[in-house]
Structures are given as C-alpha cells and as structure tokens.
Write a protein that holds these residues in place. Sequence first.
Motif, PDB file in Angstrom:
ATOM      1  N   PHE A  30       0.846  -1.194   0.000  1.00 38.23           N
ATOM      2  CA  PHE A  30       0.000   0.000   0.000  1.00 38.23           C
ATOM      3  C   PHE A  30       0.877   1.237   0.000  1.00 38.23           C
ATOM      4  O   PHE A  30       2.087   1.157   0.223  1.00 38.23           O
ATOM      5  N   ARG A  75      -2.575  -4.901   4.976  1.00 36.92           N
ATOM      6  CA  ARG A  75      -3.085  -4.997   3.607  1.00 36.92           C
ATOM      7  C   ARG A  75      -4.292  -5.930   3.550  1.00 36.92           C
ATOM      8  O   ARG A  75      -5.262  -5.658   2.847  1.00 36.92           O
ATOM      9  N   GLU A  77      -6.409  -6.440   5.879  1.00 36.28           N
ATOM     10  CA  GLU A  77      -7.542  -5.710   6.459  1.00 36.28           C
ATOM     11  C   GLU A  77      -8.053  -4.632   5.502  1.00 36.28           C
ATOM     12  O   GLU A  77      -9.251  -4.360   5.458  1.00 36.28           O
ATOM     13  N   LEU A  78      -7.157  -4.035   4.738  1.00 35.58           N
ATOM     14  CA  LEU A  78      -7.578  -3.037   3.758  1.00 35.58           C
ATOM     15  C   LEU A  78      -8.292  -3.676   2.576  1.00 35.58           C
ATOM     16  O   LEU A  78      -9.342  -3.202   2.148  1.00 35.58           O
ATOM     17  N   ASP A  79      -7.728  -4.751   2.055  1.00 38.63           N
ATOM     18  CA  ASP A  79      -8.248  -5.351   0.827  1.00 38.63           C
ATOM     19  C   ASP A  79      -9.254  -6.468   1.047  1.00 38.63           C
ATOM     20  O   ASP A  79      -9.879  -6.930   0.100  1.00 38.63           O
ATOM     21  N   LEU A  89     -11.586  -2.683   4.317  1.00 38.54           N
ATOM     22  CA  LEU A  89     -11.836  -1.258   4.553  1.00 38.54           C
ATOM     23  C   LEU A  89     -11.674  -0.446   3.270  1.00 38.54           C
ATOM     24  O   LEU A  89     -12.457   0.461   3.007  1.00 38.54           O
ATOM     25  N   ALA A  90     -10.666  -0.782   2.465  1.00 38.55           N
ATOM     26  CA  ALA A  90     -10.436  -0.044   1.221  1.00 38.55           C
ATOM     27  C   ALA A  90     -11.512  -0.346   0.188  1.00 38.55           C
ATOM     28  O   ALA A  90     -11.871   0.516  -0.614  1.00 38.55           O
ATOM     29  N   SER A 110      -4.547   1.124  -1.484  1.00 42.56           N
ATOM     30  CA  SER A 110      -4.139  -0.264  -1.684  1.00 42.56           C
ATOM     31  C   SER A 110      -4.744  -0.735  -3.007  1.00 42.56           C
ATOM     32  O   SER A 110      -5.387   0.040  -3.716  1.00 42.56           O
ATOM     33  N   THR A 114      -9.129   3.099  -1.518  1.00 45.23           N
ATOM     34  CA  THR A 114      -8.470   4.101  -0.684  1.00 45.23           C
ATOM     35  C   THR A 114      -9.274   4.334   0.581  1.00 45.23           C
ATOM     36  O   THR A 114     -10.507   4.326   0.558  1.00 45.23           O
ATOM     37  N   VAL A 115      -8.548   4.556   1.683  1.00 45.25           N
ATOM     38  CA  VAL A 115      -9.175   4.956   2.947  1.00 45.25           C
ATOM     39  C   VAL A 115      -8.563   6.281   3.367  1.00 45.25           C
ATOM     40  O   VAL A 115      -7.455   6.628   2.949  1.00 45.25           O
ATOM     41  N   LEU A 131      -1.963   1.432  11.390  1.00 44.85           N
ATOM     42  CA  LEU A 131      -1.375   2.075  10.208  1.00 44.85           C
ATOM     43  C   LEU A 131      -0.601   3.333  10.596  1.00 44.85           C
ATOM     44  O   LEU A 131       0.506   3.565  10.106  1.00 44.85           O
TER      45      LEU A 131
END
Length: 147
Positions: A30, A75, A77-79, A89-90, A110, A114-115, A131
């Motif tokens: 990310f 990543r 958790e984001l993706d 989240l992203a 990512s 985006t967050v 993060l």
Amino acid sequence: MPRRAPHAFALLLALVAATGCSGPRPADLFVVQRSGSIEGARLTLRITDDGGVHCNGGGRRDITSAQLIDARELRRELDGDQDKQQVGLAQRHLALKPGVITTLSYRVRSEQGTVAFSDTSARQPQAFYRLAKLTRDIARGACGLPR
C-alpha cells in the motif's frame, strides 16, 4: 568464430539492458500519504512486498521483518480476504471525518481502494491506529526522519 556471433552477442546484450537484470518490480502492499499541521508531517511511503519502502519518492530502503508482517496484515484488512468472502476497509472506501483539532491526516491506497482518516477521527477501526503507528515507526527508522 562465425562472423554473425558478434552481432548475436550484441543483440543479446541489448535485450538484457532493455529488460533489466533485477526482475519484475515487487508488488506494492500500500501507499500512505500523511499530511498535517506540524513540521515534518508531510510524508509519502510506498511499502512493497519484498520488505522495502520508498520514502517521499526516494530509493528503496529495508524495513524490519516485524514491520513487513504488520504491513501484510494491514493490507489484508484493507483489501479484505476473498477466501473468507470478507470485504476490506479499502473496498468500502472508508473515509472518516477529522475531529475538531487534527494534527495528522492519512490517505492510504491499496489494490482494492483508498481509505482516509485523521488522528482525531471518531470510530476508527483498530487497523487505522496500527497504520498510523507503522507509518511513524518506518518514517523514524528506515526513512531516518524525525517524525
């Protein structure tokens, strides 16, 4: 030696030079863009899956194994996790409003989206706190920055 050998060798050298010897570029985990109202707040980190980071567009530097493990978990958790059919989240493009007094703001891109959040955003998921900490730790460590 046949007369064509020097030409074939020169062609081979040109191909190697054109493609590079380093292989494919490692995947980005990310990219973090940090801004804020204090000196040294502005920062861009591109964290790669090979254990590297690029600070403010500079060359590659190494991060620790623990930081790489943290970055890979963040990543996920984001993706999200496609195997478990979990939305990240992203993927939800989560953008939290800053609180009344904000010092640092983050925008994280990512593969899935985006967050955005600030240090004073209400109802932050734990991943955002992690993060922010990882960003600070890498900035002070691998990047050699004061903040």
